[in-house]
Design an enzyme around this catalytic site. Sequence first.
Site: not given
Ligand code: UD1
Length: 373
Positions: A221
């Site tokens: 991820h």
């Molecule tokens: C975040 C953390 C990372 C951690 C990971 C665990 C930061 C900078 N990164 O990354 O350190 O290892 O979480 O999973 O805080 N999305 C969904 N549904 C959700 C959550 C996210 O669809 O419930 C999608 C969205 O498109 C979003 C993308 O995932 O834009 C990324 O989510 P985000 O919270 O920005 O960062 P992670 O990649 O999950």
Amino acid sequence: MNIAIQMIKNKKLLIDIIVGARPNFIKVAPIFKIYKNNKKIKKKIKFRLIHTGQHYDYDMSEIIFKQLKIPKPHVNFNIGSGSHAQQCAKIMLKYEQTLIQKKSDYCIVVGDVNSTLACSITAKKLNVKVIHIEAGLRSNDMTMPEEINRIVTDSISDIYFTTSKYAVNNLMKEGVKKKNIYFVGNIMIDSLMNSLDFIKKPEIFKKLKLENEKYILLTLHRPDNVDNIKKLKNLILNLPSKDRLKIIFPVHPRTKRLLKNIEAHFKFINFIDPLSYFEFSYLLKKCLIVITDSGGVTEEATVYSKPCITVRNNTERPETVIDGTNILVGNHYKKISNFINKAYKGKWKRSKIPEMWDGKTATRILKILYNFQ
Ligand code: UD1
């Protein structure tokens, strides 16, 4: 006794606990598990659980709250997805309001996600003391958003709970006073140990006719691995495509979007939805080997004594390599099949569980908090 002194002595501490993303939930659950049944601590400390809403899908949040019996948050900021600046700004505005309405004595942040960074800064600016659980991890790679979050959070924290002696050393090198650092062990492993009796065979185990130690578990991820389609394709192409081992890939929502266009080309991989904590734990415990870019998974693999390949050039958790089952292959994807063969032949390196990863970290943390004023 003077009434004023008596009142100070009896004052209940209000401690905020901040969670936002999936790994955060797993790291705070053990604190609530112990708190729930401890009258003495309850008399002294009140927790206010704050969910920023950084992760919001049922699979990424609610199911983990249910399985790990984490209490309902006091408030959910529902900030959702966005750029780093958007996420942090929204969280800061909301948390500032919460603190202005009722200021807490301490703010506990965990790990290295944007919610950790945003709330530690907000608390500190309102003179709320910051406690960082999993402090001192350093990958020394400033292209990782998590590394920036860790360094900023640690630079303004008051109390540091660490998972390893490496983390203690990192903090001391940066000038943190020893008296503020507590080496308490790894709280994520408390959750793992608390869940051993509850891990659950996912439906896909039967559906895909999986057999114990005859499949590869894959999780990716990190932006560095999944945001570049060419790189992601290259990585996947270096996985074994036909033979005896099935590949199971529970796909994080971030990766899902990017895989949409290429999934069809990789029929040999079983792409599945994110799994619950109990189901993922089951798959990890029974797999032959896990290939990952997650830090938490390397820790869990070490405790389960599972061979683990990390597709990163560095790790902020050196103990998983030095003591544990983890090896780093970075971008040298061609090495992956050799390592899989080694695991298949039972020739993985010897490993041990790092110091104080014993399931008692939350107990140690609560004991320390109990003595705070
Ligand atoms: C975040 C953390 C990372 C951690 C990971 C665990 C930061 C900078 N990164 O990354 O350190 O290892 O979480 O999973 O805080 N999305 C969904 N549904 C959700 C959550 C996210 O669809 O419930 C999608 C969205 O498109 C979003 C993308 O995932 O834009 C990324 O989510 P985000 O919270 O920005 O960062 P992670 O990649 O999950």
